[in-house]
Scaffold this motif. Structure first.
Motif, PDB file in Angstrom:
ATOM      1  N   ALA A   1      37.032  45.431  48.620  1.00 22.27           N
ATOM      2  CA  ALA A   1      36.963  44.237  49.465  1.00 22.27           C
ATOM      3  C   ALA A   1      37.449  43.010  48.701  1.00 22.27           C
ATOM      4  O   ALA A   1      38.116  42.146  49.264  1.00 22.27           O
ATOM      5  N   ARG A   2      37.148  42.954  47.399  1.00 17.87           N
ATOM      6  CA  ARG A   2      37.586  41.826  46.582  1.00 17.87           C
ATOM      7  C   ARG A   2      39.103  41.798  46.435  1.00 17.87           C
ATOM      8  O   ARG A   2      39.723  40.747  46.423  1.00 17.87           O
ATOM      9  N   GLN A   3      39.733  42.963  46.390  1.00 16.68           N
ATOM     10  CA  GLN A   3      41.175  43.052  46.148  1.00 16.68           C
ATOM     11  C   GLN A   3      42.035  43.031  47.408  1.00 16.68           C
ATOM     12  O   GLN A   3      43.242  42.914  47.320  1.00 16.68           O
ATOM     13  N   VAL A   4      41.421  43.154  48.586  1.00 16.80           N
ATOM     14  CA  VAL A   4      42.193  43.263  49.819  1.00 16.80           C
ATOM     15  C   VAL A   4      43.126  42.077  50.027  1.00 16.80           C
ATOM     16  O   VAL A   4      44.279  42.247  50.408  1.00 16.80           O
ATOM     17  N   GLY A   5      42.688  40.896  49.773  1.00 12.69           N
ATOM     18  CA  GLY A   5      43.516  39.719  50.023  1.00 12.69           C
ATOM     19  C   GLY A   5      44.430  39.344  48.876  1.00 12.69           C
ATOM     20  O   GLY A   5      45.209  38.417  48.988  1.00 12.69           O
ATOM     21  N   TYR A   6      44.380  40.074  47.787  1.00 12.14           N
ATOM     22  CA  TYR A   6      45.184  39.727  46.605  1.00 12.14           C
ATOM     23  C   TYR A   6      46.618  40.208  46.769  1.00 12.14           C
ATOM     24  O   TYR A   6      46.863  41.384  46.992  1.00 12.14           O
TER      25      TYR A   6
ATOM     26  N   HIS B   1      48.569  42.186  56.870  1.00 13.34           N
ATOM     27  CA  HIS B   1      47.545  42.788  56.024  1.00 13.34           C
ATOM     28  C   HIS B   1      46.273  41.942  56.023  1.00 13.34           C
ATOM     29  O   HIS B   1      45.889  41.375  55.017  1.00 13.34           O
ATOM     30  N   THR B   2      45.647  41.854  57.175  1.00 14.05           N
ATOM     31  CA  THR B   2      44.402  41.095  57.281  1.00 14.05           C
ATOM     32  C   THR B   2      43.304  42.008  57.819  1.00 14.05           C
ATOM     33  O   THR B   2      43.572  42.956  58.553  1.00 14.05           O
ATOM     34  N   LEU B   3      42.081  41.699  57.423  1.00 10.99           N
ATOM     35  CA  LEU B   3      40.918  42.439  57.897  1.00 10.99           C
ATOM     36  C   LEU B   3      39.893  41.465  58.435  1.00 10.99           C
ATOM     37  O   LEU B   3      39.713  40.376  57.895  1.00 10.99           O
ATOM     38  N   ALA B   4      39.205  41.874  59.473  1.00 13.90           N
ATOM     39  CA  ALA B   4      38.087  41.076  59.983  1.00 13.90           C
ATOM     40  C   ALA B   4      36.946  41.176  58.977  1.00 13.90           C
ATOM     41  O   ALA B   4      36.873  42.118  58.188  1.00 13.90           O
ATOM     42  N   GLU B   5      36.039  40.195  58.992  1.00 11.65           N
ATOM     43  CA  GLU B   5      34.911  40.198  58.051  1.00 11.65           C
ATOM     44  C   GLU B   5      34.050  41.451  58.203  1.00 11.65           C
ATOM     45  O   GLU B   5      33.546  41.982  57.231  1.00 11.65           O
ATOM     46  N   SER B   6      33.899  41.945  59.435  1.00 12.58           N
ATOM     47  CA  SER B   6      33.099  43.156  59.639  1.00 12.58           C
ATOM     48  C   SER B   6      33.771  44.368  58.984  1.00 12.58           C
ATOM     49  O   SER B   6      33.099  45.228  58.418  1.00 12.58           O
ATOM     50  N   GLU B   7      35.105  44.428  59.039  1.00 12.07           N
ATOM     51  CA  GLU B   7      35.838  45.522  58.379  1.00 12.07           C
ATOM     52  C   GLU B   7      35.750  45.396  56.865  1.00 12.07           C
ATOM     53  O   GLU B   7      35.584  46.389  56.160  1.00 12.07           O
ATOM     54  N   ARG B   8      35.867  44.166  56.368  1.00 16.04           N
ATOM     55  CA  ARG B   8      35.799  43.938  54.920  1.00 16.04           C
ATOM     56  C   ARG B   8      34.417  44.285  54.374  1.00 16.04           C
ATOM     57  O   ARG B   8      34.284  44.823  53.284  1.00 16.04           O
ATOM     58  N   ALA B   9      33.361  44.005  55.159  1.00 18.00           N
ATOM     59  CA  ALA B   9      31.994  44.293  54.727  1.00 18.00           C
ATOM     60  C   ALA B   9      31.752  45.793  54.596  1.00 18.00           C
ATOM     61  O   ALA B   9      30.908  46.225  53.810  1.00 18.00           O
ATOM     62  N   ALA B  10      32.482  46.602  55.334  1.00 15.41           N
ATOM     63  CA  ALA B  10      32.298  48.057  55.281  1.00 15.41           C
ATOM     64  C   ALA B  10      32.989  48.688  54.072  1.00 15.41           C
ATOM     65  O   ALA B  10      32.738  49.851  53.759  1.00 15.41           O
ATOM     66  N   LEU B  11      33.837  47.922  53.383  1.00 16.05           N
ATOM     67  CA  LEU B  11      34.558  48.458  52.226  1.00 16.05           C
ATOM     68  C   LEU B  11      33.702  48.407  50.963  1.00 16.05           C
ATOM     69  O   LEU B  11      32.791  47.577  50.863  1.00 16.05           O
ATOM     70  N   PRO B  12      34.009  49.251  49.955  1.00 13.74           N
ATOM     71  CA  PRO B  12      33.350  49.101  48.654  1.00 13.74           C
ATOM     72  C   PRO B  12      33.651  47.710  48.092  1.00 13.74           C
ATOM     73  O   PRO B  12      34.713  47.131  48.369  1.00 13.74           O
ATOM     74  N   ALA B  13      32.731  47.160  47.312  1.00 17.17           N
ATOM     75  CA  ALA B  13      32.839  45.774  46.832  1.00 17.17           C
ATOM     76  C   ALA B  13      34.146  45.512  46.099  1.00 17.17           C
ATOM     77  O   ALA B  13      34.806  44.493  46.333  1.00 17.17           O
TER      78      ALA B  13
END
Length: 117
Positions: free
Chosen positions: A48-53, A33-45
């Motif tokens: 994106a904050r909760q993806v790594g939690y 469950h990892t995302l590249a920074e470019s993928e994370r930047a495309a998500l709503p804020a």
């Protein structure tokens, strides 16, 4: 007739599921469950904050239950029965909300195929 909803039980022949499979996740935990920074930047804020939690420990929502047997025995399942003057629908919430029965009252016919032995 107004629509009514009630709880009931349905008894079906079922095989025991057995224990959870102890095999590891399909992917290494750090890759599941990892995302590249470019993928994370495309998500709503907020997303994106909760993806790594609290990442999941597997790509599957539950462990595999493949130790089931073949001997069936009667098992009671909780149901929700939704009914009006035309239809009676039986929903099985313990099986993911599957519709177990759809009965058309005016014709007296079951509209779904049900295999019950």
């Amino acid at each position: 007739m107004a629509t009514t909803v009630r709880r009931d039980t349905l008894t079906l022949p079922a095989a025991p599921l057995g224990p959870e499979n102890p095999l590891p996740a399909l992917l290494p935990l750090e890759e599941a469950h990892t995302l590249a920074e470019s993928e994370r930047a495309a998500l709503p804020a907020e997303m994106a904050r909760q993806v790594g939690y609290g990442p999941l420990r597997s790509v599957l929502p539950t462990r595999i239950l493949d130790g089931y047997g073949r001997q069936r025995a009667p098992a009671s399942l909780d149901t929700l029965v939704i009914e009006n003057d035309r239809l009676r629908v039986t929903v099985l919430p313990g099986l993911g909300g599957r519709v177990g029965s759809l009965f058309h009252k005016p014709s007296g016919k079951e509209l779904l195929y049900t295999y019950r032995r």
